[in-house]
Design an enzyme around this catalytic site. Structure first.
Site, PDB file in Angstrom:
ATOM      1  N   GLU A  76     100.369 -23.242 -24.077  1.00 22.10           N
ATOM      2  CA  GLU A  76     100.441 -23.477 -25.518  1.00 22.10           C
ATOM      3  C   GLU A  76     100.747 -24.937 -25.844  1.00 22.10           C
ATOM      4  O   GLU A  76     100.123 -25.536 -26.729  1.00 22.10           O
ATOM      5  CB  GLU A  76     101.511 -22.557 -26.128  1.00 22.10           C
ATOM      6  CG  GLU A  76     101.838 -22.830 -27.583  1.00 22.10           C
ATOM      7  CD  GLU A  76     100.694 -22.522 -28.530  1.00 22.10           C
ATOM      8  OE1 GLU A  76     100.859 -22.784 -29.733  1.00 22.10           O
ATOM      9  OE2 GLU A  76      99.641 -22.054 -28.081  1.00 22.10           O
ATOM     10  N   HIS A  79      97.897 -27.440 -25.261  1.00 19.50           N
ATOM     11  CA  HIS A  79      96.953 -27.325 -26.372  1.00 19.50           C
ATOM     12  C   HIS A  79      97.457 -28.076 -27.594  1.00 19.50           C
ATOM     13  O   HIS A  79      96.697 -28.795 -28.272  1.00 19.50           O
ATOM     14  CB  HIS A  79      96.740 -25.846 -26.710  1.00 19.50           C
ATOM     15  CG  HIS A  79      95.837 -25.623 -27.882  1.00 19.50           C
ATOM     16  ND1 HIS A  79      96.227 -24.903 -28.990  1.00 19.50           N
ATOM     17  CD2 HIS A  79      94.579 -26.050 -28.145  1.00 19.50           C
ATOM     18  CE1 HIS A  79      95.244 -24.888 -29.876  1.00 19.50           C
ATOM     19  NE2 HIS A  79      94.239 -25.570 -29.392  1.00 19.50           N
ATOM     20  N   HIS A 138      91.854 -20.254 -37.577  1.00 22.62           N
ATOM     21  CA  HIS A 138      92.171 -21.370 -36.686  1.00 22.62           C
ATOM     22  C   HIS A 138      91.016 -21.659 -35.730  1.00 22.62           C
ATOM     23  O   HIS A 138      90.661 -22.812 -35.480  1.00 22.62           O
ATOM     24  CB  HIS A 138      93.444 -21.032 -35.899  1.00 22.62           C
ATOM     25  CG  HIS A 138      94.079 -22.222 -35.243  1.00 22.62           C
ATOM     26  ND1 HIS A 138      94.143 -23.471 -35.819  1.00 22.62           N
ATOM     27  CD2 HIS A 138      94.683 -22.354 -34.026  1.00 22.62           C
ATOM     28  CE1 HIS A 138      94.751 -24.316 -35.018  1.00 22.62           C
ATOM     29  NE2 HIS A 138      95.084 -23.666 -33.914  1.00 22.62           N
ATOM     30  N   HIS A 273      79.578  -6.547 -34.181  1.00 21.23           N
ATOM     31  CA  HIS A 273      79.329  -7.792 -33.454  1.00 21.23           C
ATOM     32  C   HIS A 273      78.089  -7.652 -32.560  1.00 21.23           C
ATOM     33  O   HIS A 273      77.279  -8.582 -32.461  1.00 21.23           O
ATOM     34  CB  HIS A 273      80.556  -8.149 -32.607  1.00 21.23           C
ATOM     35  CG  HIS A 273      80.480  -9.499 -31.965  1.00 21.23           C
ATOM     36  ND1 HIS A 273      80.195 -10.649 -32.660  1.00 21.23           N
ATOM     37  CD2 HIS A 273      80.653  -9.894 -30.669  1.00 21.23           C
ATOM     38  CE1 HIS A 273      80.198 -11.691 -31.845  1.00 21.23           C
ATOM     39  NE2 HIS A 273      80.460 -11.255 -30.629  1.00 21.23           N
ATOM     40  N   HIS A 330      81.898 -17.934 -23.116  1.00 20.98           N
ATOM     41  CA  HIS A 330      81.193 -17.286 -24.224  1.00 20.98           C
ATOM     42  C   HIS A 330      81.509 -17.978 -25.546  1.00 20.98           C
ATOM     43  O   HIS A 330      80.632 -18.202 -26.383  1.00 20.98           O
ATOM     44  CB  HIS A 330      81.586 -15.813 -24.284  1.00 20.98           C
ATOM     45  CG  HIS A 330      80.793 -15.001 -25.260  1.00 20.98           C
ATOM     46  ND1 HIS A 330      79.425 -14.969 -25.270  1.00 20.98           N
ATOM     47  CD2 HIS A 330      81.191 -14.183 -26.278  1.00 20.98           C
ATOM     48  CE1 HIS A 330      78.996 -14.168 -26.236  1.00 20.98           C
ATOM     49  NE2 HIS A 330      80.052 -13.689 -26.867  1.00 20.98           N
TER      50      HIS A 330
END
Length: 369
Positions: A76, A79, A138, A273, A330
């Site tokens: 975290e 990032h 986000h 999806h 992906h």
């Protein structure tokens, strides 16, 4: 010219950094490290991950119900550090853009606003315990940041190219070839894009964007692995379809980690999806066939290859139950498809309208080809 080159290099570098930040964000999300640090912008009250015994003792007092997972906390914080650096560099781009009158100022200014909103969404992701709408927002903010940097790079590259061509023409360099290109090639190119291709390009671009939104919602609600068979789902998803799965406001919970929606709602999201991917595939392939003459075979192949890779990664995610590396790829491939779509759409709308192909023989006659 030298300063323009430095500015252009800065944009390219920040674009690469933005892609890396999005990739790190996806990795953080998929390793369940989004709450690796329960506060913001620090980590358990420190600027770095607490690891010493003294700091861990302090954490135990302030956060008695939370244990420190050092690996997740570092995922975290790395990032956050990279995102902070990205924000500073985007601010630098905006500052430099406003210093020169000829530079585009709209895109850098919008970028600065977006990256500030991203910081707010990053904070809310933690303080609201991974609420799906915030997590999805986000992720989309990251995609928007990369896309705006990509468009800025295109705009600046074209501006510098035009300036270079003007300087060359003023010094009488390559005058003949330039005039030939302007008088014949460029006029012919203006006749290669029909209104229908423009409509198809916009439709495909919108479909890709909506599919990315759906992908973000699927991930944020932990619906990616609810089905294990193709083409849609092994259960009777039609009878289980529940439109409430797309309500932006999730049920109030203490935490949204691992999801709060029921099985039927997750199946609904997953099935939608999958169906969306079929629609996107059809539109993108139609566009690839439509532009193979007007923009060239490389554009068509690049678009088709991006789509094929994304489909293969999506299928692997379902069949292999979301392997980490494939899931990250992906997401990044979805970004690649979006950027390719943006580039092709820009090229289509910059070239004027017809589908006549002309070849120029040495005699100077125009022949239909």
């Amino acid at each position: 010219m030298v300063r323009n080159k430095y500015y252009q290099t800065l944009i390219y570098s920040v674009f690469i950094l933005a892609v890396l930040v999005v990739g790190l964000g996806v990795f953080t999300r998929l390793t369940e490290a989004g709450l690796g640090c329960p506060d913001w912008p620090g980590c358990f009250g420190f600027l770095t991950v607490p690891q010493s015994q003294e700091r861990l003792s302090q954490v135990a007092v302030v956060f008695p119900d939370i244990s420190v997972d050092i690996q997740k906390a570092w995922n975290e914080m790395v990032h956050r550090y990279m995102a902070g650096l990205l924000g500073l560099l985007i601010a630098a781009i905006t500052f430099l853009a406003w210093r020169k009158s000829e530079r585009n100022k709209v895109l850098p200014s919008v970028l600065l606003v977006v990256v500030l909103l991203q910081a707010v969404l990053g904070m809310l992701t933690v303080t609201m315990n991974l609420m799906p709408i915030v997590v999805m927002g986000h992720l989309l903010g990251g995609f928007i940041t990369v896309s705006l940097l990509f468009l800025l790079a295109i705009v600046e590259n074209q501006r510098i190219s035009k300036t270079t061509q003007y300087l060359l023409s003023m010094t009488n360099l390559k005058t003949v070839s330039t005039m030939k290109s302007f008088s014949i090639e460029n006029v012919v190119r203006k006749l290669t894009t029909t209104f229908s291709i423009k409509v198809l390009a916009i439709s495909a671009l919108i479909a890709v964007v909506l599919q990315i939104v759906l992908g973000g919602w699927t991930s944020a609600n932990y619906a990616s692995s609810v089905c294990t068979q193709l083409p849609v789902c092994e259960v009777d998803w039609v009878s289980k379809y529940d439109i409430s799965a797309f309500h932006p406001v999730s049920p109030t919970k203490e935490t949204y980690q691992y999801g709060v929606l029921n099985f039927e709602q997750r199946v609904t999201i997953h099935a939608t999806h999958c169906i969306g991917s079929m629609i996107v595939s059809m539109l993108v392939l139609l566009l690839a066939m439509a532009v193979r003459h007007s923009l060239g075979i490389r554009a068509a192949l690049g678009l088709s290859a991006s789509l094929l890779l994304q489909i293969l990664l999506g299928v692997t995610n379902v069949v292999a139950q979301l392997p980490l590396s494939v899931a990250v790829a992906h997401n990044l491939c979805g970004m690649l498809l979006l950027l390719v779509m943006l580039r092709i759409t820009v090229r289509i709308f910059m070239a004027p309208t017809s589908a006549v192909h002309v070849s120029v023989k040495k005699t100077g006659r125009l022949n239909r080809g």
